[in-house]
Design an enzyme around this catalytic site. Structure first.
Site, PDB file in Angstrom:
ATOM      1  N   CYS A 110       5.051  -5.063   5.024  1.00  0.00           N
ATOM      2  CA  CYS A 110       6.250  -4.922   4.190  1.00  0.00           C
ATOM      3  C   CYS A 110       7.020  -3.665   4.580  1.00  0.00           C
ATOM      4  O   CYS A 110       6.717  -2.569   4.107  1.00  0.00           O
ATOM      5  CB  CYS A 110       5.855  -4.881   2.710  1.00  0.00           C
ATOM      6  SG  CYS A 110       7.294  -4.797   1.613  1.00  0.00           S
ATOM      7  N   CYS A 136       8.828  -1.916   1.790  1.00  0.00           N
ATOM      8  CA  CYS A 136       7.946  -1.090   0.956  1.00  0.00           C
ATOM      9  C   CYS A 136       7.576   0.206   1.664  1.00  0.00           C
ATOM     10  O   CYS A 136       7.595   1.271   1.063  1.00  0.00           O
ATOM     11  CB  CYS A 136       6.654  -1.835   0.647  1.00  0.00           C
ATOM     12  SG  CYS A 136       6.862  -3.559   0.206  1.00  0.00           S
ATOM     13  N   ASP A 137       7.189   0.112   2.924  1.00  0.00           N
ATOM     14  CA  ASP A 137       6.539   1.241   3.592  1.00  0.00           C
ATOM     15  C   ASP A 137       7.388   1.925   4.662  1.00  0.00           C
ATOM     16  O   ASP A 137       7.045   3.018   5.119  1.00  0.00           O
ATOM     17  CB  ASP A 137       5.231   0.759   4.261  1.00  0.00           C
ATOM     18  CG  ASP A 137       4.253   0.220   3.228  1.00  0.00           C
ATOM     19  OD1 ASP A 137       4.320   0.657   2.073  1.00  0.00           O
ATOM     20  OD2 ASP A 137       3.431  -0.648   3.588  1.00  0.00           O
TER      21      ASP A 137
END
Ligand code: FAD
Ligand code: NDP
Length: 314
Positions: free
Chosen positions: A136, A139-140
């Site tokens: 992701c 997300c990261d």
């Protein structure tokens, strides 16, 4: 008989539990047992830092966020249990939900079973999960580890293109590794990637191994050319798998309408499925956004939909 049963224990289920508990529905939530297929607390239990869930200016760890969401729902009477749903019977009223050892009759069900990111299945992917390996980028990707550094994205679909373009905002260089000589992604997305000055496409290439060590995490990938069989290494600190997601919907085969990709179909602008009294929210019905906050938002929608639907039945 239970009024409302929620299947899931991630952000969608917890938010649905919070809202429906505050509407006095006393929801019973089955969040699964700890097995390789399901994970109580959901996908966020596998991640360390979450920087994009509103309300946490300093960020929060996945397990802490999930513990808070659950506690908030429990405060209003939601009941959580580590049970895995193994079968459902939605052919009549009341609806029936089965676990390994029990059967429950319920008026309404909210499905929030989430989705699972696909990985290639390499041992080295597992070894470096959260140490440079992720599925992701949204997300990261903005984490300090990746800023100004080289990262790789595996896949040739729209997700891989989006992840690569997003990562190019932070990383110094992005390599897209695709097993063929043509993207599956839409033309416009593929062209954006090919034309991007920070992105290099490694055509006809597969990852044989994620390289690294326990202290530094990911340090590179070993690639194999699918045409010549030649092997080469690319140094990088990040490895993002973008080869698709599998929604957790096997349980509903032949029971609920699904898209060809397996996602549950909900009626537009709502969480209604094709079966009266059954609602779906979160990643199990969302192939586009797949974020904790959007899952939570649709959990709220499901609770409001179910509350109004139950009122209509009385
Ligand atoms: P999930 O979180 O997938 O939860 C599904 C739940 O259903 C689980 O509790 C599971 O145990 C349960 N379940 C499944 N089948 C059954 C069954 N048969 N019986 C009982 N229970 C069952 N999003 C962000 O916004 N920010 C981030 O920083 C972020 N980081 C991420 C990092 C990683 C490594 C991953 C994988 C995802 C990340 N995401 C992030 C995405 C986010 O985790 C998901 O969008 C979100 O968790 C979806 O919530 P959900 O409730 O729909 O499903
Ligand atoms: P897709 O199934 O479209 O693409 C998956 C990609 O991963 C393919 O290129 C596939 O290669 C590759 N792949 C799959 N398995 C492996 C493997 N074992 N080894 C190496 N490569 C592998 O999934 P996406 O998640 O990209 O997209 C899902 C859906 O969501 C699509 O309909 C997409 O259009 C849509 N979407 C739309 C977006 C947008 O419009 N902005 C953004 C994101 C997704 P191959 O091509 O060789 O099969």
């Amino acid at each position: 008989m239970e009024k409302l049963l929620i299947i899931g224990g991630g952000p969608a289920a917890c938010t649905a539990a919070l809202y429906s508990a505050r509407a006095d529905l006393s929801p019973l939530c089955f969040e699964g047992e700890f097995t390789s297929e399901v994970l109580p607390g959901g996908q966020l239990m596998t991640t360390t830092e979450i920087e994009n869930f509103p309300g946490y200016p300093e960020g929060i760890s996945g397990p802490e966020l999930m513990a808070d969401l659950k506690k908030q729902a429990e405060r209003f009477g939601a009941r959580f249990t580590y049970k895995t749903v193994t079968q459902v019977d939605f052919s009549g009223v009341p609806l029936k939900v089965m676990t390994h050892d029990e059967s429950f009759e319920v008026s309404a069900v909210i499905i929030a079973t989430g989705a699972t990111a696909r990985y290639l299945g390499l041992e080295s992917e597992k070894r470096f999960l959260n140490k440079g390996v992720s599925a992701c980028a949204t997300c990261d990707g903005a984490l300090p580890r990746f800023r100004g550094q080289t990262v790789v994205v595996v896949g040739g679909g729209d997700t891989a293109m989006e992840e690569a373009l997003f990562l190019a905002n932070f990383a110094g260089q992005v390599h897209v590794i695709h097993r063929r000589d043509k993207f599956r992604a839409s033309k416009v997305m593929g062209e954006r990637v090919v034309d991007h000055p920070k992105i290099k496409v490694e055509w006809n290439s597969v990852v044989d191994e994620v390289l690294g060590d326990d202290s530094d995490g990911v340090t590179g990938v070993r690639l194999r050319d699918t045409v010549s069989d030649a092997v080469r290494e690319v140094a990088c600190v990040g490895y993002f798998a973008a080869i698709g997601h599998k929604p957790n919907t096997d349980l509903f085969d032949g029971v609920l309408d699904k898209e060809p990709s397996g996602y549950l179909v909900t009626k537009s602008d709502s969480t209604y499925t094709n079966v009266a009294g059954v609602f779906a929210c979160g990643d199990v019905q969302d192939k586009t956004y797949r974020q904790a906050i959007t899952a939570a938002g649709s959990g709220c929608m499901a609770a409001i939909d179910v509350t109004r639907w139950l009122e209509g039945q009385e």
